[in-house]
Design a protein around this motif. Structure first.
Motif, mmCIF file in Angstrom:
data_model
loop_
_atom_site.group_PDB
_atom_site.id
_atom_site.type_symbol
_atom_site.label_atom_id
_atom_site.label_comp_id
_atom_site.label_asym_id
_atom_site.label_seq_id
_atom_site.Cartn_x
_atom_site.Cartn_y
_atom_site.Cartn_z
ATOM 1 N N GLU A 5 5.971 -23.846 5.101
ATOM 2 C CA GLU A 5 6.499 -25.146 4.673
ATOM 3 C C GLU A 5 5.428 -26.236 4.772
ATOM 4 O OE1 GLU A 5 9.813 -25.428 7.333
ATOM 5 O OE2 GLU A 5 11.229 -24.679 5.836
ATOM 6 N N GLN A 6 4.602 -26.159 5.818
ATOM 7 C CA GLN A 6 3.507 -27.120 5.979
ATOM 8 C C GLN A 6 2.507 -26.978 4.832
ATOM 9 O OE1 GLN A 6 1.888 -26.356 9.902
ATOM 10 N NE2 GLN A 6 2.345 -28.465 10.513
ATOM 11 N N ARG A 8 3.088 -25.764 1.909
ATOM 12 C CA ARG A 8 3.754 -26.193 0.679
ATOM 13 C C ARG A 8 3.739 -27.721 0.577
ATOM 14 N NH1 ARG A 8 3.398 -25.356 -3.792
ATOM 15 N NH2 ARG A 8 5.074 -25.396 -5.244
ATOM 16 N N ALA A 9 3.979 -28.389 1.700
ATOM 17 C CA ALA A 9 3.958 -29.845 1.718
ATOM 18 C C ALA A 9 2.551 -30.367 1.416
ATOM 19 C CB ALA A 9 4.438 -30.357 3.076
ATOM 20 N N GLN A 10 1.550 -29.710 1.948
ATOM 21 C CA GLN A 10 0.164 -30.107 1.680
ATOM 22 C C GLN A 10 -0.187 -29.904 0.203
ATOM 23 O OE1 GLN A 10 -2.105 -27.778 4.478
ATOM 24 N NE2 GLN A 10 -1.966 -29.333 6.089
ATOM 25 N N VAL A 11 0.245 -28.776 -0.354
ATOM 26 C CA VAL A 11 -0.002 -28.501 -1.769
ATOM 27 C C VAL A 11 0.702 -29.544 -2.632
ATOM 28 C CG1 VAL A 11 0.454 -26.873 -3.642
ATOM 29 C CG2 VAL A 11 -0.476 -26.039 -1.481
ATOM 30 N N ASP A 12 1.945 -29.863 -2.294
ATOM 31 C CA ASP A 12 2.689 -30.875 -3.044
ATOM 32 C C ASP A 12 1.972 -32.226 -2.994
ATOM 33 O OD1 ASP A 12 4.611 -29.023 -3.753
ATOM 34 O OD2 ASP A 12 6.063 -29.666 -2.213
ATOM 35 N N GLU A 13 1.493 -32.589 -1.810
ATOM 36 C CA GLU A 13 0.791 -33.859 -1.659
ATOM 37 C C GLU A 13 -0.495 -33.875 -2.486
ATOM 38 O OE1 GLU A 13 -1.262 -36.624 1.786
ATOM 39 O OE2 GLU A 13 0.087 -35.003 2.406
ATOM 40 N N GLU A 15 -1.069 -32.134 -5.167
ATOM 41 C CA GLU A 15 -0.697 -32.180 -6.585
ATOM 42 C C GLU A 15 -0.331 -33.603 -7.008
ATOM 43 O OE1 GLU A 15 2.381 -29.230 -6.881
ATOM 44 O OE2 GLU A 15 0.954 -27.632 -7.348
ATOM 45 N N MET A 16 0.363 -34.335 -6.124
ATOM 46 C CA MET A 16 0.700 -35.731 -6.435
ATOM 47 C C MET A 16 -0.559 -36.588 -6.515
ATOM 48 S SD MET A 16 4.273 -36.637 -4.457
ATOM 49 C CE MET A 16 3.641 -36.298 -2.828
ATOM 50 N N LYS A 17 -1.483 -36.382 -5.577
ATOM 51 C CA LYS A 17 -2.732 -37.139 -5.592
ATOM 52 C C LYS A 17 -3.531 -36.839 -6.861
ATOM 53 C CE LYS A 17 -3.448 -37.783 -0.642
ATOM 54 N NZ LYS A 17 -4.312 -37.504 0.511
ATOM 55 N N GLN A 18 -3.558 -35.586 -7.257
ATOM 56 C CA GLN A 18 -4.287 -35.208 -8.464
ATOM 57 C C GLN A 18 -3.653 -35.850 -9.703
ATOM 58 O OE1 GLN A 18 -4.371 -31.061 -9.516
ATOM 59 N NE2 GLN A 18 -5.827 -31.407 -11.165
#
Length: 73
Positions: A5-6, A8-13, A15-18
Motif C-alpha cells: 500500500e505504501q 502504491r501510494a508513492q507510485v500514485d504520488e 504519477e500525479m507529480k508527473q
C-alpha cells in the motif's frame, strides 16, 4: 499500512507529480511559442521603423545652390 500500500501510494504520488509537470511543461511551451512569435513580429516592425527613419533623415536645410539669396542682394 502494508508495504504494498505504501509503494502504491508513492507510485500514485509520482504519477500525479508527473501529470502536473507535463501540464506545466506544455503551458511553458505555449508561452514560449507565443513570445517567440511576438519577438519576430517586433523585429519586423523595428526593421521597418529603422528603414523609415533612415529614409527621413534628410537635412531640413536646403543645399546652397537651392537657397534663395537674402533680400539685401
Amino acid at each position: 499500512m502494508t508495504e504494498i500500500e505504501q509503494l502504491r501510494a508513492q507510485v500514485d504520488e509520482l504519477e500525479m507529480k508527473q501529470a502536473f509537470q507535463d501540464q506545466t511543461i506544455e503551458e511553458l511551451n505555449q508561452a514560449l511559442t507565443a513570445q517567440q512569435f511576438l519577438i519576430e513580429r517586433m523585429q519586423v516592425q523595428m526593421k521597418f521603423l529603422v528603414e523609415k527613419q533612415k529614409g527621413s533623415q534628410t537635412s531640413n536645410l536646403a543645399d546652397e545652390s537651392e537657397e534663395t539669396p537674402p533680400p539685401h542682394y
